[in-house]
Design a protein around this motif. Structure first.
Motif, mmCIF file in Angstrom:
data_model
loop_
_atom_site.group_PDB
_atom_site.id
_atom_site.type_symbol
_atom_site.label_atom_id
_atom_site.label_comp_id
_atom_site.label_asym_id
_atom_site.label_seq_id
_atom_site.Cartn_x
_atom_site.Cartn_y
_atom_site.Cartn_z
ATOM 1 N N ASP A 1 14.492 9.515 2.779
ATOM 2 C CA ASP A 1 14.457 9.561 1.319
ATOM 3 C C ASP A 1 14.223 8.155 0.777
ATOM 4 N N GLY A 2 13.102 7.977 0.096
ATOM 5 C CA GLY A 2 12.736 6.665 -0.419
ATOM 6 C C GLY A 2 13.032 6.478 -1.892
ATOM 7 N N THR A 3 13.919 7.277 -2.430
ATOM 8 C CA THR A 3 14.264 7.133 -3.844
ATOM 9 C C THR A 3 14.767 5.715 -4.124
ATOM 10 N N GLY A 4 14.176 5.056 -5.089
ATOM 11 C CA GLY A 4 14.564 3.699 -5.439
ATOM 12 C C GLY A 4 13.962 2.628 -4.542
ATOM 13 N N LEU A 5 13.112 3.025 -3.597
ATOM 14 C CA LEU A 5 12.510 2.075 -2.657
ATOM 15 C C LEU A 5 11.011 1.956 -2.905
ATOM 16 N N THR A 6 10.438 0.852 -2.445
ATOM 17 C CA THR A 6 8.996 0.634 -2.526
ATOM 18 C C THR A 6 8.451 0.405 -1.128
ATOM 19 N N VAL A 7 7.341 1.094 -0.818
ATOM 20 C CA VAL A 7 6.700 0.977 0.489
ATOM 21 C C VAL A 7 5.458 0.096 0.361
ATOM 22 N N TYR A 8 5.390 -0.931 1.191
ATOM 23 C CA TYR A 8 4.235 -1.825 1.237
ATOM 24 C C TYR A 8 3.604 -1.755 2.626
ATOM 25 N N PRO A 9 2.320 -2.134 2.740
ATOM 26 C CA PRO A 9 1.786 -2.354 4.092
ATOM 27 C C PRO A 9 2.629 -3.423 4.786
ATOM 28 N N GLY A 10 2.771 -3.330 6.092
ATOM 29 C CA GLY A 10 3.543 -4.334 6.817
ATOM 30 C C GLY A 10 3.030 -5.735 6.526
ATOM 31 N N LEU A 11 3.938 -6.666 6.289
ATOM 32 C CA LEU A 11 3.539 -8.031 5.947
ATOM 33 C C LEU A 11 3.011 -8.760 7.189
ATOM 34 N N ILE A 12 2.028 -9.612 6.968
ATOM 35 C CA ILE A 12 1.372 -10.352 8.045
ATOM 36 C C ILE A 12 1.652 -11.835 7.874
ATOM 37 N N ASP A 13 2.212 -12.456 8.898
ATOM 38 C CA ASP A 13 2.394 -13.905 8.939
ATOM 39 C C ASP A 13 1.164 -14.472 9.639
ATOM 40 N N ALA A 14 0.323 -15.161 8.900
ATOM 41 C CA ALA A 14 -1.000 -15.530 9.407
ATOM 42 C C ALA A 14 -1.026 -16.808 10.233
ATOM 43 N N ALA B 1 -8.999 -5.865 9.343
ATOM 44 C CA ALA B 1 -8.836 -5.057 8.132
ATOM 45 C C ALA B 1 -9.153 -3.590 8.374
ATOM 46 N N ASP B 2 -9.788 -3.290 9.492
ATOM 47 C CA ASP B 2 -10.082 -1.883 9.810
ATOM 48 C C ASP B 2 -8.859 -1.149 10.339
ATOM 49 N N ARG B 3 -7.774 -1.862 10.616
ATOM 50 C CA ARG B 3 -6.587 -1.195 11.172
ATOM 51 C C ARG B 3 -5.277 -1.609 10.497
ATOM 52 N N LEU B 4 -5.292 -2.679 9.697
ATOM 53 C CA LEU B 4 -4.069 -3.183 9.064
ATOM 54 C C LEU B 4 -4.344 -3.548 7.613
ATOM 55 N N GLY B 5 -3.279 -3.789 6.867
ATOM 56 C CA GLY B 5 -3.401 -4.405 5.552
ATOM 57 C C GLY B 5 -3.310 -3.488 4.357
ATOM 58 N N THR B 6 -3.480 -2.176 4.553
ATOM 59 C CA THR B 6 -3.371 -1.208 3.465
ATOM 60 C C THR B 6 -2.674 0.040 3.987
ATOM 61 N N ILE B 7 -2.211 0.861 3.056
ATOM 62 C CA ILE B 7 -1.612 2.149 3.441
ATOM 63 C C ILE B 7 -2.670 3.224 3.227
ATOM 64 N N GLU B 8 -3.368 3.543 4.299
ATOM 65 C CA GLU B 8 -4.443 4.542 4.284
ATOM 66 C C GLU B 8 -4.367 5.385 5.548
ATOM 67 N N PRO B 9 -4.744 6.654 5.471
ATOM 68 C CA PRO B 9 -4.761 7.485 6.672
ATOM 69 C C PRO B 9 -5.648 6.890 7.756
#
Length: 587
Positions: free
Chosen positions: A81-94, A415-423
């Protein structure tokens, strides 16, 4: 049907032998972990599209299976249950050395000597004056000293210890570009997901880039100055061009031609010369960045700048040459409480503390692509708060999120596999209570490769594995130095900042006010830096070499045109042993 007694015994014995193996497989934790998860009722920042105010992210077999306001929850999925939460793409330390153990001795040693012309001749020149030591285990055949071995692979140095990534996880970081710790030709980086029992299990891509630093080798041999560093860089790149041409000529028509000598170091430079592999220059100051850009232009390299403290000062040129910057979030800060007895901090240091958080906003305004890195941060609890500081200094929250996700993925070629929340993309997700771009955000869930990762509170001072938080000596602070030369005794204030094994800072006092250069420190406390000093009416370059123990330092100073001098120093604003009036051990 009757079975003879011997046959039965053989069958039973065979079952006894195989049963433990089968049990071991059946008890692997992965078999008890669901392959599907669903985070429901959450705010979802997809980055690739509009923010979903209330939606669902479905994870299946390590990938994002579905995302949206109406995405269905599979019957076999474990629901969060994500009520009150925000989902981001996993953060990348470059850019980090996370997972690579700190060296226990001085960096840089001589490799195998070489003779004759070409690469061997250059190698021999590089070894002049250097003390011989073992080459890295993963570069046993190099003709060059440790620190000048571009074939070194970060993937072979990473150690996936059980708690190695706790601090990163607590900061929402799921993926990191891991770079060898030091050197001039530092080696080749690996992009890894921060979960797994081995580096091979974690790796997303290796190698990613060739990394170049401008800190002279600490073994006392050549190159031991910034001029020597650039000379050795150019020589090796010229040797690599000649090596390429010789190899090509031999491959085209080997008859009557002596087979060229194999050189793993020069071979490792070929992808960079062919622009197949980017070259990341660790450059903080404007002067270093400009020299890196000059070198990249001369050899037609695909350049990136890492650290980039003063990148905003050359933003127009970075934009014109299409050079991205891996911007450090390791902002300068006071290392301890102010002391009434301490000398005032130099204006330049105060200015750096004010200007550093503005760097990203200035690059964004100039149209320069950038990603965020922890750099030499010794405490990753500052990672997200410093993102908030960059936003407070003018960077938009949207660009800050992109610099942590898709922009980092684009710069690093994934970018073809990370960085956004996409199927279809890897299910690396950072779930936060609050807004990740604001102070006070707290990471509550983390998915790496589609698996939930336990978020543990990192040990106090835990950092990236690249700085003082891992047991290395801390040089940062304000020091009072007494420098004794053939012109007598002078007192100066040395203000140092430390990022991993790199030192920056300034000297003020009886010898003038000057910025130090080429500063480095080993985990055993041995350090060195150069600085132009003024004696009478003449200014000459001085090299300080010494050892730091607690809040005391001592060593020798070599000045062009003068006899070798000595210095002793204390860190008076640190308090306790080594404070003002204390003398270094053995004094």
């Amino acid at each position: 049907m009757l079975v003879s007694r011997p046959s039965c015994l053989v069958t039973i014995a065979a079952l006894c032998l195989t049963t433990p193996v089968l049990r071991g497989v059946a008890q692997r934790p992965e078999r008890n972990v669901p392959s599907g998860y669903a985070i429901t009722n959450a705010r979802i920042v997809t980055v690739s599209g509009p923010v979903i105010a209330r939606g669902t992210v479905v994870i299946r077999n390590g990938l994002i299976a579905a995302v949206g306001a109406t995405a269905a929850v599979p019957a076999d999925a474990r629901e969060i249950d994500g009520t009150g939460l925000t989902v981001y793409p996993g953060l990348i330390d470059a850019y980090t050395s996370l997972g690579i153990p700190a060296p226990r001795g001085p960096a840089g040693g001589a490799g195998r000597g070489g003779g004759g012309g070409g690469a061997g001749g250059a190698a021999a020149a590089l070894l002049v004056g250097g003390a011989e030591s073992a080459t890295p285990a993963n570069a046993p055949n190099s003709l060059y000293p440790a620190g000048l071995q571009p074939e070194v692979l970060a993937l072979e140095l990473i150690r996936a210890e059980s708690d190695a990534f706790d601090a990163a996880h607590a900061s929402g970081i799921t993926t990191a570009l891991v770079v060898p710790r030091d050197g001039i030709f530092m080696g080749q980086s690996a992009l890894v997901d921060l979960a797994g029992e081995s580096a091979q299990e974690m790796v997303l891509r290796s190698p990613v880039a060739l990394h170049v630093g401008f800190t002279p080798l600490r073994n006392g041999g050549y190159p031991n100055s910034l001029m020597g560093v650039f000379s050795s860089l150019r020589q090796m790149l010229l040797d690599a061009q000649r090596y390429r041409d010789e190899q090509a000529a031999y491959a085209k028509n080997p008859r009557g031609m002596k087979r060229p000598e194999n050189d793993p170091s020069l071979a490792a430079l070929q992808p960079a010369l062919a622009r197949e592999m980017p070259v990341v220059f660790v450059a903080g100051s404007q002067r270093e960045i400009e020299r890196a850009l000059d070198l990249a232009q001369e050899f037609n390299l695909r350049a990136l700048i890492a650290e980039g403290n003063e990148a905003s000062r050359v933003a127009a040129r970075l934009k014109a040459q299409n050079v991205p910057v891996l911007v450090t979030l390791n902002f300068p800060r006071r290392t301890g409480p102010a002391s009434p007895d301490a000398d005032p901090e130099p204006i330049r240091m105060l200015r750096e503390r004010v200007e550093a958080p503005k760097n990203a906003a200035a690059l964004a305004a100039a149209g320069v692509r950038f990603a965020f890195t922890s750099g030499g941060m010794t405490n990753l609890t500052e990672f997200l708060p410093n993102v908030a500081r960059a936003i407070e200094s003018g960077l938009s929250p949207e660009l800050a999120i992109r610099a942590l996700t898709i922009q980092a993925a684009e710069i690093l070629g994934v970018a073809d596999r990370l960085g956004t929340i996409e199927p279809g993309k890897i299910a690396n997700l950072t779930v936060v209570r609050g807004d990740i771009t604001s102070r006070g955000a707290r990471v509550v869930h983390l998915f790496v490769d589609g698996r939930p990762t336990v978020i543990r509170a990192p040990a106090s001072g835990a950092g990236t594995g690249g700085g003082a938080g891992d047991g290395a000596v801390t040089a940062a602070g304000s020091w009072t130095l007494t420098v004794t030369t053939d012109e007598g005794e002078k007192t100066v204030t040395l203000t140092l900042q430390q990022e991993s094994d790199r030192l920056r800072g300034e000297i003020q006092g009886a010898l003038g006010t000057r910025e130090i250069g080429n500063g480095s420190i080993g985990s055993n406390g041995e350090f060195r830096f150069t600085v132009p000093l003024t004696f009478t009416s003449e200014t000459n370059e001085a090299t300080f070499t010494g050892t730091l123990t607690g809040n005391a330092m001592r060593g020798t100073v070599t000045i062009v045109g003068h006899a070798t001098g000595t210095f002793v120093g204390t860190r008076p604003d640190a308090g306790g042993e080594g404070g003002r009036g204390r003398r270094p051990p053995g004094e």
